[in-house]
Design a protein around this motif. Structure first.
Motif, PDB file in Angstrom:
ATOM      1  N   GLU A  49      15.473  37.014  94.060  1.00  0.00           N
ATOM      2  CA  GLU A  49      16.839  37.523  94.004  1.00  0.00           C
ATOM      3  C   GLU A  49      17.410  37.745  95.406  1.00  0.00           C
ATOM      4  O   GLU A  49      16.690  37.779  96.391  1.00  0.00           O
ATOM      5  CB  GLU A  49      16.863  38.840  93.223  1.00  0.00           C
ATOM      6  N   LEU A  50      18.712  37.889  95.464  1.00  0.00           N
ATOM      7  CA  LEU A  50      19.388  38.173  96.720  1.00  0.00           C
ATOM      8  C   LEU A  50      19.066  39.578  97.209  1.00  0.00           C
ATOM      9  O   LEU A  50      18.936  40.513  96.413  1.00  0.00           O
ATOM     10  CB  LEU A  50      20.901  38.047  96.533  1.00  0.00           C
ATOM     11  N   LYS A  51      18.945  39.725  98.512  1.00  0.00           N
ATOM     12  CA  LYS A  51      18.706  41.032  99.112  1.00  0.00           C
ATOM     13  C   LYS A  51      20.039  41.785  99.161  1.00  0.00           C
ATOM     14  O   LYS A  51      21.006  41.305  99.757  1.00  0.00           O
ATOM     15  CB  LYS A  51      18.155  40.862 100.530  1.00  0.00           C
ATOM     16  N   PRO A  52      20.125  42.949  98.520  1.00  0.00           N
ATOM     17  CA  PRO A  52      21.397  43.686  98.492  1.00  0.00           C
ATOM     18  C   PRO A  52      21.950  43.927  99.892  1.00  0.00           C
ATOM     19  O   PRO A  52      21.227  44.282 100.813  1.00  0.00           O
ATOM     20  CB  PRO A  52      21.015  45.006  97.808  1.00  0.00           C
ATOM     21  N   GLY A  53      23.241  43.712 100.028  1.00  0.00           N
ATOM     22  CA  GLY A  53      23.914  43.963 101.299  1.00  0.00           C
ATOM     23  C   GLY A  53      23.719  42.908 102.355  1.00  0.00           C
ATOM     24  O   GLY A  53      24.265  43.027 103.458  1.00  0.00           O
ATOM     25  N   SER A  54      22.971  41.825 102.010  1.00  0.00           N
ATOM     26  CA  SER A  54      22.647  40.832 103.041  1.00  0.00           C
ATOM     27  C   SER A  54      23.480  39.565 102.938  1.00  0.00           C
ATOM     28  O   SER A  54      23.395  38.694 103.798  1.00  0.00           O
ATOM     29  CB  SER A  54      21.174  40.427 102.922  1.00  0.00           C
ATOM     30  N   TYR A  55      24.272  39.424 101.890  1.00  0.00           N
ATOM     31  CA  TYR A  55      24.889  38.124 101.629  1.00  0.00           C
ATOM     32  C   TYR A  55      26.419  38.218 101.591  1.00  0.00           C
ATOM     33  O   TYR A  55      26.999  39.270 101.347  1.00  0.00           O
ATOM     34  CB  TYR A  55      24.363  37.535 100.318  1.00  0.00           C
ATOM     35  N   THR A  56      27.029  37.048 101.826  1.00  0.00           N
ATOM     36  CA  THR A  56      28.490  36.947 101.814  1.00  0.00           C
ATOM     37  C   THR A  56      28.902  35.793 100.915  1.00  0.00           C
ATOM     38  O   THR A  56      28.637  34.628 101.238  1.00  0.00           O
ATOM     39  CB  THR A  56      29.032  36.700 103.230  1.00  0.00           C
ATOM     40  N   PRO A  57      29.541  36.096  99.777  1.00  0.00           N
ATOM     41  CA  PRO A  57      30.043  35.031  98.909  1.00  0.00           C
ATOM     42  C   PRO A  57      31.464  34.645  99.301  1.00  0.00           C
ATOM     43  O   PRO A  57      32.192  35.432  99.921  1.00  0.00           O
ATOM     44  CB  PRO A  57      30.006  35.677  97.522  1.00  0.00           C
ATOM     45  N   LEU A  58      31.876  33.456  98.917  1.00  0.00           N
ATOM     46  CA  LEU A  58      33.234  33.000  99.208  1.00  0.00           C
ATOM     47  C   LEU A  58      33.660  32.002  98.136  1.00  0.00           C
ATOM     48  O   LEU A  58      32.912  31.084  97.796  1.00  0.00           O
ATOM     49  CB  LEU A  58      33.299  32.336 100.585  1.00  0.00           C
ATOM     50  N   ALA A  59      34.859  32.188  97.590  1.00  0.00           N
ATOM     51  CA  ALA A  59      35.446  31.242  96.642  1.00  0.00           C
ATOM     52  C   ALA A  59      36.828  30.856  97.151  1.00  0.00           C
ATOM     53  O   ALA A  59      37.627  31.726  97.509  1.00  0.00           O
ATOM     54  CB  ALA A  59      35.557  31.874  95.256  1.00  0.00           C
ATOM     55  N   VAL A  60      37.109  29.562  97.198  1.00  0.00           N
ATOM     56  CA  VAL A  60      38.371  29.075  97.758  1.00  0.00           C
ATOM     57  C   VAL A  60      39.013  28.084  96.794  1.00  0.00           C
ATOM     58  O   VAL A  60      38.344  27.175  96.278  1.00  0.00           O
ATOM     59  CB  VAL A  60      38.151  28.398  99.128  1.00  0.00           C
ATOM     60  N   ASN A  61      40.314  28.268  96.559  1.00  0.00           N
ATOM     61  CA  ASN A  61      41.093  27.381  95.704  1.00  0.00           C
ATOM     62  C   ASN A  61      42.020  26.546  96.582  1.00  0.00           C
ATOM     63  O   ASN A  61      43.079  27.009  97.002  1.00  0.00           O
ATOM     64  CB  ASN A  61      41.898  28.207  94.689  1.00  0.00           C
ATOM     65  N   LEU A  62      41.606  25.332  96.881  1.00  0.00           N
ATOM     66  CA  LEU A  62      42.405  24.460  97.734  1.00  0.00           C
ATOM     67  C   LEU A  62      43.309  23.529  96.935  1.00  0.00           C
ATOM     68  O   LEU A  62      44.250  22.963  97.474  1.00  0.00           O
ATOM     69  CB  LEU A  62      41.488  23.633  98.642  1.00  0.00           C
ATOM     70  N   ARG A  63      43.010  23.345  95.653  1.00  0.00           N
ATOM     71  CA  ARG A  63      43.848  22.522  94.773  1.00  0.00           C
ATOM     72  C   ARG A  63      44.617  23.467  93.846  1.00  0.00           C
ATOM     73  O   ARG A  63      44.247  23.657  92.693  1.00  0.00           O
ATOM     74  CB  ARG A  63      42.985  21.556  93.952  1.00  0.00           C
ATOM     75  N   ARG A  64      45.668  24.056  94.349  1.00  0.00           N
ATOM     76  CA  ARG A  64      46.391  25.075  93.586  1.00  0.00           C
ATOM     77  C   ARG A  64      47.279  24.478  92.500  1.00  0.00           C
ATOM     78  O   ARG A  64      47.635  25.171  91.537  1.00  0.00           O
ATOM     79  CB  ARG A  64      47.224  25.938  94.531  1.00  0.00           C
ATOM     80  N   LYS A  65      47.635  23.227  92.635  1.00  0.00           N
ATOM     81  CA  LYS A  65      48.418  22.536  91.612  1.00  0.00           C
ATOM     82  C   LYS A  65      47.798  21.160  91.387  1.00  0.00           C
ATOM     83  O   LYS A  65      47.469  20.464  92.336  1.00  0.00           O
ATOM     84  CB  LYS A  65      49.885  22.402  92.040  1.00  0.00           C
ATOM     85  N   MET A  66      47.650  20.800  90.108  1.00  0.00           N
ATOM     86  CA  MET A  66      46.987  19.545  89.787  1.00  0.00           C
ATOM     87  C   MET A  66      47.722  18.818  88.670  1.00  0.00           C
ATOM     88  O   MET A  66      48.385  19.433  87.826  1.00  0.00           O
ATOM     89  CB  MET A  66      45.536  19.808  89.360  1.00  0.00           C
ATOM     90  N   HIS A  67      47.575  17.509  88.665  1.00  0.00           N
ATOM     91  CA  HIS A  67      48.052  16.704  87.549  1.00  0.00           C
ATOM     92  C   HIS A  67      47.067  16.850  86.380  1.00  0.00           C
ATOM     93  O   HIS A  67      45.900  17.203  86.575  1.00  0.00           O
ATOM     94  CB  HIS A  67      48.135  15.222  87.947  1.00  0.00           C
ATOM     95  N   LEU A  68      47.512  16.551  85.186  1.00  0.00           N
ATOM     96  CA  LEU A  68      46.630  16.436  84.037  1.00  0.00           C
ATOM     97  C   LEU A  68      46.491  14.962  83.677  1.00  0.00           C
ATOM     98  O   LEU A  68      47.460  14.198  83.770  1.00  0.00           O
ATOM     99  CB  LEU A  68      47.179  17.207  82.838  1.00  0.00           C
TER     100      LEU A  68
END
Length: 368
Positions: free
Chosen positions: A205-224
């Motif tokens: 498991e991850l060590k508490p307080g040791s990690y940095t998560p990141l989520a990025v939305n670069l495609r804010r608009k998309m075709h269907l």
């Protein structure tokens, strides 16, 4: 031992239906299970599934979750529907005191997941969460090599994966709902959750307080993408990430570092969907998968660069023979999960699911 009697929600005859591809094949063959009831959107749909999928004529057809939950012959109530329905589908069974299997993610959000886990605990129910990656022989082999010391002291773990969706800035029919966070099923929750659980199961498991998560939305608009393959002229909003990263350390000694990156979009042509590398003081393990994550199928390449011998060793995992390899790819690890439940082997439950939901919330908090 009497077979576990299963009532399943979502066993459809529609092409590509997940329950039919992933759940039915092992359930239909296993001596440890018997499907006794099916619940779909209508009685007619349930009866059609029973007939077309060649289930016993005695299999009961339902069209409400309450009716299926009230069936006292059901030992295990299975939820194989879209993420945003999991809470409403599972709650009648939990309240009725049924043991429950829910596909990952457990619910559309952590609040719902916690409520479901709390009821299961209060009623002392056995629960299964569909994090089947930890059932994979390839993942178990990685775990065995790490824990046995075959790689020496673990210093670093790196996982990089690409899910082959959203080419041409468009979402196909299958992945339209990935664009909408409130549905609960998207790149972060489904693929991110599955992969992170597999990795953390194998290396710690991850060590508490040791990690940095990141989520990025670069495609804010998309075709269907339309059914004929053409794209809509309109652009539609997307509020879910297409780049997911994490760096940190693991709760082990010495405290190895972890680097994780999952993205959407075109893969490098001819390359695997994901590469998992583990560096230890005796060498480096490199495991490749066709999919973006190890939950779907066995590794396509499993090699160890043995620094002590100065040579590369090829590993072969024991898949368990034809009774497993003859199953559809989607059904193999799901089937192993069912057998773990039936035979008392370790598997992931709702409490573990809540822990993974809470980890994903840390990614959501960073969404840019």
């Amino acid at each position: 031992m009497a077979p576990v009697r299963v009532g399943i929600v979502g066993l459809s005859i529609k092409p590509g239906a997940w329950a039919t591809l992933a759940h039915l094949p092992r359930l239909a063959k296993s001596p440890n299970y018997q499907i006794v009831a099916v619940c779909n959107s209508s009685i007619e749909s349930s009866k059609a599934a029973i007939k077309e999928l060649k289930l016993p004529e005695s299999t009961r057809a339902y069209d409400t979750y309450d009716d299926l939950a009230a069936d006292k012959d059901v030992d295990l109530y299975v939820v194989s529907t879209r993420a945003d329905t999991h809470y409403n589908v599972a709650m009648p069974a939990l309240k009725a005191g049924r043991n429950v299997f829910v596909e990952w993610p457990l619910a559309a959000n952590t609040e719902q997941a916690k409520e479901m886990a709390a009821i299961a605990k209060e009623k002392n129910l056995r629960t299964i969460i569909g994090l089947q990656g930890r059932m994979s022989p390839s993942v178990k082999k990685v775990k065995q090599l790490v824990e046995s010391g075959a790689l020496g002291e673990i210093h670093s773990v790196n996982f990089q994966g690409a899910i082959h969706v959203w080419q041409n800035n468009a979402a196909s029919d299958r992945y339209h709902y990935f664009m909408d966070r409130k549905i609960g099923g998207n790149l972060l929750t489904i693929y991110g959750g599955h992969i992170l659980d597999s990795v953390l199961y194998a290396v710690g498991e991850l060590k508490p307080g040791s990690y940095t998560p990141l989520a990025v939305n670069l495609r804010r608009k998309m075709h269907l993408m339309k059914s004929d393959g053409s794209l809509t002229e309109e652009l539609y909003d997307k509020d879910t990430p297409d780049q997911i990263l994490l760096q940190g350390q693991l709760e082990r000694h010495p405290s190895a570092v972890l680097s994780f990156h999952l993205r959407a979009g075109d893969r490098f042509i001819g390359s695997p969907g994901s590469i998992w590398r583990i560096y230890g003081t005796k060498g480096e393990l490199a495991v490749e998968f066709a999919s973006a994550g190890p939950q779907m199928a066995k590794a396509t390449s499993f090699r160890f660069s043995n620094s002590e011998k100065g040579e590369i060793e090829e590993f072969v995992t024991d898949e368990g023979g034809e009774e497993w390899t003859d199953l559809p790819t989607q059904a193999q690890n799901i089937g192993r999960l069912y057998e773990a439940y039936a035979t008392g082997e370790p598997y992931a439950d709702f409490d573990l699911a809540v822990k993974r939901h809470e980890l994903l919330d840390e990614f959501w908090a960073t969404l840019k």
